[in-house]
Write a protein that holds these residues in place. Sequence first.
Motif, PDB file in Angstrom:
ATOM      1  N   TYR A 181       3.924  -8.114  15.484  1.00  0.00           N
ATOM      2  CA  TYR A 181       3.316  -7.243  16.475  1.00  0.00           C
ATOM      3  C   TYR A 181       3.880  -7.606  17.851  1.00  0.00           C
ATOM      4  N   SER A 239       1.364 -10.092   2.866  1.00  0.00           N
ATOM      5  CA  SER A 239       2.195  -9.164   3.632  1.00  0.00           C
ATOM      6  C   SER A 239       2.419  -9.779   5.000  1.00  0.00           C
ATOM      7  N   SER A 284      -7.300   0.588   9.768  1.00  0.00           N
ATOM      8  CA  SER A 284      -6.214   0.872   8.835  1.00  0.00           C
ATOM      9  C   SER A 284      -6.674   1.883   7.815  1.00  0.00           C
ATOM     10  N   ALA A 318      -6.236  -2.369   1.910  1.00  0.00           N
ATOM     11  CA  ALA A 318      -5.199  -3.041   1.118  1.00  0.00           C
ATOM     12  C   ALA A 318      -4.271  -3.850   2.000  1.00  0.00           C
ATOM     13  N   GLY A 319      -3.689  -4.913   1.399  1.00  0.00           N
ATOM     14  CA  GLY A 319      -2.925  -5.859   2.185  1.00  0.00           C
ATOM     15  C   GLY A 319      -1.699  -5.302   2.866  1.00  0.00           C
ATOM     16  N   ASN A 320      -1.062  -4.273   2.333  1.00  0.00           N
ATOM     17  CA  ASN A 320       0.179  -3.820   2.945  1.00  0.00           C
ATOM     18  C   ASN A 320      -0.026  -2.674   3.931  1.00  0.00           C
ATOM     19  N   GLN A 321      -1.258  -2.283   4.161  1.00  0.00           N
ATOM     20  CA  GLN A 321      -1.518  -1.234   5.136  1.00  0.00           C
ATOM     21  C   GLN A 321      -1.582  -1.847   6.533  1.00  0.00           C
ATOM     22  N   PRO A 322      -0.747  -1.387   7.460  1.00  0.00           N
ATOM     23  CA  PRO A 322      -0.752  -1.989   8.799  1.00  0.00           C
ATOM     24  C   PRO A 322      -2.031  -1.646   9.547  1.00  0.00           C
ATOM     25  N   GLN A 323      -2.441  -2.553  10.378  1.00  0.00           N
ATOM     26  CA  GLN A 323      -3.598  -2.336  11.236  1.00  0.00           C
ATOM     27  C   GLN A 323      -3.115  -1.821  12.590  1.00  0.00           C
ATOM     28  N   ARG A 345      -1.162 -11.092   6.233  1.00  0.00           N
ATOM     29  CA  ARG A 345      -2.369 -10.582   5.612  1.00  0.00           C
ATOM     30  C   ARG A 345      -2.332 -11.036   4.168  1.00  0.00           C
ATOM     31  N   THR A 355       6.412  -6.423   2.878  1.00  0.00           N
ATOM     32  CA  THR A 355       5.288  -6.620   1.979  1.00  0.00           C
ATOM     33  C   THR A 355       5.615  -7.440   0.742  1.00  0.00           C
ATOM     34  N   PHE A 367       3.900  -9.406   9.107  1.00  0.00           N
ATOM     35  CA  PHE A 367       4.005  -8.435  10.195  1.00  0.00           C
ATOM     36  C   PHE A 367       4.502  -9.123  11.468  1.00  0.00           C
TER      37      PHE A 367
END
Lengths: 115, 112
Positions: free
Chosen positions: B36, B32, A95, A99-104, B93, B51, B34
């Motif tokens: 997938y 946050s 990523s 930071a928590g809101n950054q997608p992997q 996350r 988020t 997600f």
Amino acid sequence: GAGVSQSPSNKVTEKGKDVELRCDPISGHTALYWYRQSLGQGLEFLIYFQGNSAPDKSGLPSDRFSAERTGGSVSTLTIQRTQQEDSAVYLCASSFQGAGNQPQHFGDGTRLSIL
Amino acid sequence: GDSVTQMEGPVTLSEEAFLTINCTYTATGYPSLFWYVQYPGEGLQLLLKATKADDKGSNKGFEATYRKETTSFHLEKGSVQVSDSAVYFCALRGAAGNKLTFGGGTRVLVKP
């Protein structure tokens, strides 16, 4: 641009052998993660690298597992004295930041089979 | 610790049916969230994210709303296609951490 690249895509080895799995993250991504996907355990976190900080190794299942990241880019996950329960798909992700809101973003994985 | 629970599959639907996959989570602070997706023979792809509370993530006709009051992030699509057949993973996350915590995955099979 290029995504996360992992090699090999498949690896078959005998119990007791050592294996090395490689991950090349997306260019510019400072954070790199390893996960394991297995039938019995689902998707599990293994280890996290962020820049030059000490890695978060809290997910490594035993001291047979180790990983390094050289030059802040390519990472290698090493499994020593492999056991049959190590058979799984090993996924690498990167990523832009930790930071928590950054997608992997995930690679296609290495399918490891221990005979 | 953090955890994610999602409905077990497989879920089998006919084309154009409505799809809902339930996902609930346990986490401290404000994680946050997600979704997938893993198509057959392919790697994990980010489908959508949210988020903060009340955010709605959307992509490819799929939607999910971050509901803090019910600690949920259910995935919905109004009219599925055969090409939506895949395994869907809900993940969080944590605010203080960096790793993703995944649910067990839900296999969806859409029949023509």
